[in-house]
Write a protein that holds these residues in place. Sequence first.
Motif, PDB file in Angstrom:
ATOM      1  N   MET A   1       0.528 -12.160  -3.018  1.00  0.00           N
ATOM      2  CA  MET A   1      -0.700 -12.762  -3.555  1.00  0.00           C
ATOM      3  C   MET A   1      -1.766 -11.682  -3.719  1.00  0.00           C
ATOM      4  SD  MET A   1      -2.952 -15.885  -1.955  1.00  0.00           S
ATOM      5  CE  MET A   1      -4.457 -16.426  -2.743  1.00  0.00           C
ATOM      6  N   VAL A   2      -2.483 -11.707  -4.852  1.00  0.00           N
ATOM      7  CA  VAL A   2      -3.503 -10.708  -5.119  1.00  0.00           C
ATOM      8  C   VAL A   2      -4.729 -10.985  -4.265  1.00  0.00           C
ATOM      9  CG1 VAL A   2      -4.988  -9.690  -6.869  1.00  0.00           C
ATOM     10  CG2 VAL A   2      -2.684 -10.455  -7.477  1.00  0.00           C
ATOM     11  N   GLU A   3      -5.195  -9.959  -3.543  1.00  0.00           N
ATOM     12  CA  GLU A   3      -6.376 -10.118  -2.708  1.00  0.00           C
ATOM     13  C   GLU A   3      -7.629 -10.074  -3.572  1.00  0.00           C
ATOM     14  OE1 GLU A   3      -6.386  -7.249   0.344  1.00  0.00           O
ATOM     15  OE2 GLU A   3      -4.521  -7.945   1.278  1.00  0.00           O
ATOM     16  N   ASN A   4      -8.666 -10.771  -3.094  1.00  0.00           N
ATOM     17  CA  ASN A   4      -9.948 -10.786  -3.793  1.00  0.00           C
ATOM     18  C   ASN A   4      -9.773 -11.181  -5.268  1.00  0.00           C
ATOM     19  OD1 ASN A   4     -11.267  -9.843  -1.435  1.00  0.00           O
ATOM     20  ND2 ASN A   4     -10.715  -7.723  -1.967  1.00  0.00           N
ATOM     21  N   ASN A   5      -9.077 -12.279  -5.470  1.00  0.00           N
ATOM     22  CA  ASN A   5      -8.840 -12.781  -6.823  1.00  0.00           C
ATOM     23  C   ASN A   5     -10.168 -13.218  -7.437  1.00  0.00           C
ATOM     24  OD1 ASN A   5      -8.204 -14.405  -9.082  1.00  0.00           O
ATOM     25  ND2 ASN A   5      -6.162 -14.814  -8.242  1.00  0.00           N
ATOM     26  N   TYR A   6     -10.663 -12.432  -8.389  1.00  0.00           N
ATOM     27  CA  TYR A   6     -11.977 -12.729  -8.965  1.00  0.00           C
ATOM     28  C   TYR A   6     -11.975 -14.045  -9.735  1.00  0.00           C
ATOM     29  CZ  TYR A   6     -10.936 -11.685 -13.882  1.00  0.00           C
ATOM     30  OH  TYR A   6     -10.464 -11.735 -15.167  1.00  0.00           O
ATOM     31  N   PHE A   7     -10.815 -14.418 -10.302  1.00  0.00           N
ATOM     32  CA  PHE A   7     -10.736 -15.679 -11.045  1.00  0.00           C
ATOM     33  C   PHE A   7     -11.007 -16.858 -10.111  1.00  0.00           C
ATOM     34  CE2 PHE A   7      -8.596 -19.466 -12.515  1.00  0.00           C
ATOM     35  CZ  PHE A   7      -8.929 -19.532 -13.854  1.00  0.00           C
ATOM     36  N   GLU A   8     -10.367 -16.857  -8.939  1.00  0.00           N
ATOM     37  CA  GLU A   8     -10.584 -17.936  -7.975  1.00  0.00           C
ATOM     38  C   GLU A   8     -12.042 -17.981  -7.544  1.00  0.00           C
ATOM     39  OE1 GLU A   8      -7.975 -17.689  -4.685  1.00  0.00           O
ATOM     40  OE2 GLU A   8      -6.170 -18.173  -5.833  1.00  0.00           O
ATOM     41  N   GLU A   9     -12.634 -16.811  -7.389  1.00  0.00           N
ATOM     42  CA  GLU A   9     -14.040 -16.731  -6.984  1.00  0.00           C
ATOM     43  C   GLU A   9     -14.940 -17.414  -8.010  1.00  0.00           C
ATOM     44  OE1 GLU A   9     -17.550 -13.322  -6.673  1.00  0.00           O
ATOM     45  OE2 GLU A   9     -15.523 -12.824  -7.352  1.00  0.00           O
ATOM     46  N   LEU A  10     -14.750 -17.074  -9.296  1.00  0.00           N
ATOM     47  CA  LEU A  10     -15.582 -17.655 -10.344  1.00  0.00           C
ATOM     48  C   LEU A  10     -15.241 -19.134 -10.577  1.00  0.00           C
ATOM     49  CD1 LEU A  10     -15.606 -14.730 -12.949  1.00  0.00           C
ATOM     50  CD2 LEU A  10     -17.489 -15.481 -11.479  1.00  0.00           C
ATOM     51  N   ASN A  11     -13.982 -19.471 -10.386  1.00  0.00           N
ATOM     52  CA  ASN A  11     -13.545 -20.840 -10.624  1.00  0.00           C
ATOM     53  C   ASN A  11     -14.099 -21.817  -9.586  1.00  0.00           C
ATOM     54  OD1 ASN A  11     -10.729 -22.913 -10.545  1.00  0.00           O
ATOM     55  ND2 ASN A  11     -11.870 -22.528 -12.420  1.00  0.00           N
ATOM     56  N   LYS A  12     -14.498 -21.298  -8.430  1.00  0.00           N
ATOM     57  CA  LYS A  12     -15.034 -22.146  -7.361  1.00  0.00           C
ATOM     58  C   LYS A  12     -16.529 -22.421  -7.523  1.00  0.00           C
ATOM     59  CE  LYS A  12     -11.709 -20.734  -3.809  1.00  0.00           C
ATOM     60  NZ  LYS A  12     -11.524 -20.006  -2.519  1.00  0.00           N
ATOM     61  N   VAL A  13     -17.169 -21.737  -8.452  1.00  0.00           N
ATOM     62  CA  VAL A  13     -18.609 -21.923  -8.649  1.00  0.00           C
ATOM     63  C   VAL A  13     -18.868 -23.333  -9.186  1.00  0.00           C
ATOM     64  CG1 VAL A  13     -20.659 -21.147  -9.888  1.00  0.00           C
ATOM     65  CG2 VAL A  13     -18.970 -19.478  -9.087  1.00  0.00           C
ATOM     66  N   ASP A  14     -19.753 -24.067  -8.519  1.00  0.00           N
ATOM     67  CA  ASP A  14     -20.096 -25.428  -8.936  1.00  0.00           C
ATOM     68  C   ASP A  14     -21.153 -25.368 -10.037  1.00  0.00           C
ATOM     69  OD1 ASP A  14     -20.712 -28.057  -9.252  1.00  0.00           O
ATOM     70  OD2 ASP A  14     -21.268 -28.444  -7.165  1.00  0.00           O
ATOM     71  N   CYS A  15     -20.754 -25.772 -11.234  1.00  0.00           N
ATOM     72  CA  CYS A  15     -21.664 -25.716 -12.385  1.00  0.00           C
ATOM     73  C   CYS A  15     -22.175 -27.095 -12.797  1.00  0.00           C
ATOM     74  CB  CYS A  15     -20.949 -25.079 -13.585  1.00  0.00           C
ATOM     75  SG  CYS A  15     -20.243 -23.448 -13.278  1.00  0.00           S
ATOM     76  N   ASN A  16     -21.860 -28.108 -12.004  1.00  0.00           N
ATOM     77  CA  ASN A  16     -22.155 -29.484 -12.414  1.00  0.00           C
ATOM     78  C   ASN A  16     -23.619 -29.726 -12.760  1.00  0.00           C
ATOM     79  OD1 ASN A  16     -19.502 -30.243 -12.187  1.00  0.00           O
ATOM     80  ND2 ASN A  16     -19.701 -31.020 -10.097  1.00  0.00           N
ATOM     81  N   ASP A  17     -24.532 -29.157 -11.968  1.00  0.00           N
ATOM     82  CA  ASP A  17     -25.950 -29.420 -12.224  1.00  0.00           C
ATOM     83  C   ASP A  17     -26.492 -28.613 -13.401  1.00  0.00           C
ATOM     84  OD1 ASP A  17     -25.705 -27.008 -10.928  1.00  0.00           O
ATOM     85  OD2 ASP A  17     -27.525 -27.259  -9.722  1.00  0.00           O
ATOM     86  N   LYS A  18     -25.638 -27.786 -14.004  1.00  0.00           N
ATOM     87  CA  LYS A  18     -26.053 -26.984 -15.158  1.00  0.00           C
ATOM     88  C   LYS A  18     -25.401 -27.460 -16.462  1.00  0.00           C
ATOM     89  CE  LYS A  18     -28.480 -24.261 -12.562  1.00  0.00           C
ATOM     90  NZ  LYS A  18     -29.963 -24.244 -12.639  1.00  0.00           N
ATOM     91  N   ILE A  19     -24.585 -28.490 -16.345  1.00  0.00           N
ATOM     92  CA  ILE A  19     -23.885 -29.000 -17.529  1.00  0.00           C
ATOM     93  C   ILE A  19     -24.839 -29.815 -18.396  1.00  0.00           C
ATOM     94  CG2 ILE A  19     -22.051 -30.526 -18.349  1.00  0.00           C
ATOM     95  CD1 ILE A  19     -20.470 -29.831 -15.854  1.00  0.00           C
ATOM     96  N   GLU A  20     -24.801 -29.563 -19.685  1.00  0.00           N
ATOM     97  CA  GLU A  20     -25.610 -30.314 -20.640  1.00  0.00           C
ATOM     98  C   GLU A  20     -24.684 -31.157 -21.513  1.00  0.00           C
ATOM     99  OE1 GLU A  20     -27.953 -27.563 -22.848  1.00  0.00           O
ATOM    100  OE2 GLU A  20     -28.771 -26.579 -21.063  1.00  0.00           O
ATOM    101  N   LYS A  21     -25.135 -32.374 -21.819  1.00  0.00           N
ATOM    102  CA  LYS A  21     -24.348 -33.286 -22.648  1.00  0.00           C
ATOM    103  C   LYS A  21     -24.979 -33.391 -24.033  1.00  0.00           C
ATOM    104  CE  LYS A  21     -21.391 -34.910 -19.498  1.00  0.00           C
ATOM    105  NZ  LYS A  21     -19.915 -34.904 -19.633  1.00  0.00           N
ATOM    106  N   LYS A  22     -24.122 -33.322 -25.053  1.00  0.00           N
ATOM    107  CA  LYS A  22     -24.614 -33.449 -26.423  1.00  0.00           C
ATOM    108  C   LYS A  22     -23.488 -33.957 -27.311  1.00  0.00           C
ATOM    109  CE  LYS A  22     -27.126 -30.907 -30.005  1.00  0.00           C
ATOM    110  NZ  LYS A  22     -27.681 -29.586 -30.410  1.00  0.00           N
TER     111      LYS A  22
END
Length: 246
Positions: free
Chosen positions: A1-22
């Motif tokens: 397994m790759v250590e310090n997987n940057y993808f997993e790091e960014l994928n865990k960021v909660d963006c829900n309160d920044k989502i805009e609907k249009k």
Amino acid sequence: MVENNYFEELNKVDCNDKIEKKNGMSYLSWAYAWGEVKKRHPDANYTIYENKDGWNYFTDGHTGWVKTGVTVNGIEHIEYLPIMDYKNKSIPTEVITSFDVNKTIQRSLTKACARHGLGLYIYAGEDLPEDNSGANEIKNEVKAEKAKATRELNKKVAEYNKSDEGLEMRYKNMYVLIRGMKQIDQYNKDKVLMGKVSDLLNELYEAQKTEAYEALNKLVNEKMLKTEPDEIPADICEKGEFLQAG
């Protein structure tokens, strides 16, 4: 397994309160997405690709699209995005504006960030076929109702054709049709019509409509011999009692 997987790091960021609907679609602000990437990866950079003429968008002469790339940890992910209007429909090339291009570039860069993991879940399912099960179900119901109505109509028509009134109407219509044929040998060449006449003659015979049977049979024989009768009998042209058995 790759250590310090940057993808997993960014994928865990909660963006829900920044989502805009249009227009039923979910969007993430370009400024927010890029800010989150740079906070975690200061060496990240992006590229806005240009065509051979130096334009910051591409076109096939009909519509246009942009090409952007975001590089994180030395890995570049490229995103192609069509230039669309507020209805998410491609804009014709001749009416594309710089504003349309700039807006599309920002959206494209945001999606390129998502390829690195940031807010990727927001776009989950957007590349799947639309669920038309409900519409298909309605179409099938309508189709079934039409088929049922057609069967019922055909049944009523068949019942009417077998009645005295229906048989009279068919006899008169057929007589006028055949009598009106002016082209030599026209009747003999129409195999479908000959079949219908044969069926009608059988029905007239079975219903004991002797006079009608003989009149139609005589006309058919005259047509087959390429001769012309003098005129249509008055009882065919005028409304009156159906020819009865002699």
